[in-house]
Design an enzyme around this catalytic site. Structure first.
Site: not given
Length: 597
Positions: A161, A439-441
């Site tokens: 991603m 990570h991932e927000g």
């Protein structure tokens, strides 16, 4: 005693609390059985014990290196990736028509938990590919699906991603990677940079397939102008042969933990010859990508929980073997030393870890079950499952991420000076836990998401479904005399949180900056209530089972009941301070000026 997780506890969550076997009533899952679920979990255990755990320390010490334009990873990863592909783990939840096993997400995530607890870095490679392939199969054309997913499923090709850019970070509206039409339908020239790309390049596979966000020439500004592309490291050329796609690995980041998986800096289109293939419709890339991001966010919560679990079991084993000091009531120095697990404060540190990791696991498997229901249900039942999962996602990502930084620290504390050395694994777990609130927000982003958007979803229906679910558990616990005081406590806290939420929402229009100033604290509050709910559910199950449990199982259930008491007495009471802060009208963080620091 388990090396890095408890089989008994995992099966308690899967079968006794979450009742995963009820999924077998749906046609999509009817070919499975309790026996096949157990076989999957046993197979995961074998891979974890034989392949992943033995490389835990090695992969941390021998981190990936960039050499001659290629990232070199631990040589053991080739066999691991090959094994995951050959055994069908990468596409296990997909349909039979796609070569999958139609395995419930609940069981797949339980297996993933085992892998992550054994060796977090090694577990990342295959399941990043799962998320990327899922985007292609959901939104891509038949040509893209046929060209890329088969070799992703086998593990031959890595999936990633690719969102983050220098200067943009979490602000995706500011990405500058460009996509210029080539004149060939669906094919664009990509130019730009991406940073912090997990498994963005490595030599354990033959190709890397990036699911990349970019902006088509002339697209609207902001998030409305973002499109999604398949950008392979090597594209498919004449005769199905791979050829370079002008994707350069510009660097590899060296991290404090999670070192076994490479994090790449990529540069695309330096020579004007990088091709990207549009996924779905133009300018809808961010909505597509959120599918993978939301799956990944639940996955990040599971990763943190797994690392925290491994640290808990390491410190539990140490505490049960390490003699030091004597009981407070024993003054005679001639008496033998006692094991440190007998000291009250060590038991407090262990209870803290146990309450966080087992409470988090319960929440994450509940979210997994909601994902399964959303797949097989229809109509209102499906919509409600999706809505509740959407509400819980920021909590499921952030609570374990933040708290397992603290639980792994507690593990180090139990080992004392030994915990601060590389002779024991807990210092590695402590380092590896720290990435998850980022990570991932980041946690702050998820706080804004929960209070600023999720609580108000469908005019508050998501929050209504949540509190209904919590109240159902409370009502059930109130019928068990030993649990009634806990149920009453959670009932009171829920009422206060609902009142506070209404107060905050009333402030949203008058002063939106003040409304969201302490959104992270609201997320913390919501997380405490949610884990309290999941522990109360565990306590109900344990209390009902204890009466007829075999002697060997009784300590397990008694431990559950004592741990829920710990959580309510030591953790849930923190809601008092958070509610007090969130109810206040003064906002020192808004009043503080940058030049006053």
């Amino acid at each position: 005693m388990a090396l890095f997780y408890s089989k008994r506890d995992l099966r308690f969550h899967v079968y006794e609390v979450q009742h995963a076997e009820t999924l077998l009533n749906y046609p999509y899952f009817q070919d499975h059985s309790r026996e096949s679920f157990d076989l999957v979990l046993d197979a995961a255990d074998q891979i974890a014990v034989k392949l992943l755990y033995p490389l835990l320390t090695e992969m941390d010490r021998a981190e990936p290196q960039l050499a001659n334009g290629k990232i070199r990873v631990h040589p053991g990863m080739k066999a691991i990736v090959k094994q995951f592909g050959a055994d069908g783990w990468i596409n296990a939840t997909f349909s039979y028509d796609e070569g999958g096993q139609q395995l419930p997400v609940t069981i797949q995530n339980s297996a993933g938990f085992i892998f992550q607890a054994a060796n977090y870095s090694a577990s990342v490679y295959p399941f990043l590919t799962t998320g990327a392939a899922n985007l292609i199969r959901t939104f891509g054309s038949r040509a893209l699906i046929d060209a890329y997913t088969p070799r992703m499923y086998t593990g031959e090709w890595q999936g990633t991603m690719a969102l983050t850019e220098p200067g943009a970070g979490s602000s995706l509206s500011d990405i500058t990677t460009s996509a210029t039409p080539t004149g060939q339908e669906g094919v664009y020239h990509i130019r730009g940079e991406k940073i912090f790309i997990s498994c963005g390049d490595h030599d354990a596979c033959t190709n890397v397939v990036h699911l990349m966000l970019a902006r088509i020439s002339g697209a609207p500004a902001g998030v409305k102008g973002i499109s999604l592309f398949v950008v392979p490291q090597q594209r498919i050329g004449a005769g199905q042969q791979l050829e370079p796609n002008d994707v350069l690995t510009a660097g590899v980041y060296h991290k404090m933990g999670y070192k076994g998986a490479p994090i790449a800096h990529l540069s695309m289109g330096n020579n004007g010859n990088c091709e990207g293939y549009l996924v779905g419709e133009p300018n809808k890339g961010l909505s597509y990508m959120f599918q993978m991001m939301n799956e990944a966010r639940v996955g990040v919560g599971m990763n943190a929980t797994a690392i925290g679990t491994a640290a808990y079991h390491a410190s539990l084993a140490y505490a049960g073997q390490r003699p030091q000091g004597r009981r407070i009531t024993e003054k005679d120095p001639a008496l033998p030393q006692t094991l440190i697990i007998n000291h009250a404060d060590v038991k407090r540190l262990l209870l803290f870890q146990k309450s966080v990791v087992e409470g988090s696991l319960s929440l994450l498997l509940y979210c997994s079950y909601l994902a399964d229901l959303a797949h097989v249900e229809t109509g209102e039942a499906r919509d409600n499952a999706l809505l509740l999962l959407d509400l819980l996602t920021p909590v499921a990502k952030s609570y374990p991420s933040e708290m397992c930084c603290l639980t792994t620290s507690a593990a180090v504390q139990i080992l004392g000076g030994a915990g601060y050395t590389t002779d024991f694994p807990v210092e590695q777990y402590y380092r590896e836990a720290r990435i998850h609130p980022i990570h991932e927000g980041t946690t702050a982003i998820h706080g804004l998401d929960l209070l600023g958007r999720k609580i108000s979803l469908q005019h508050g229906k998501a929050a209504q479904l949540y509190f209904q679910a919590v109240m159902t558990t409370i009502a059930e616990a109130q019928q068990i005399p030993s649990l009634q005081p806990l149920a009453d406590t959670l009932n009171t806290v829920c009422g206060r949180v609902q009142q506070l939420t209404g107060q905050l929402l009333g402030q949203a229009r008058q002063d939106p900056e003040a409304f969201l100033a302490d959104a992270t604290l609201y997320l913390e509050l919501f997380g405490l209530v949610t884990i309290g709910w999941r522990w109360l559910q565990q306590a109900i199950t344990a209390s009902q089972a204890l009466a007829n449990a075999h002697a060997a199982d009784q300590p397990f259930y008694q431990g559950k009941i004592l741990t829920v008491r710990y959580f309510f007495d030591y953790e849930l009471i923190k809601t008092d301070a958070l509610i007090h802060r969130l109810s206040a009208s003064a906002h020192v963080t808004l009043a503080m000026q940058p030049d006053w620091f």
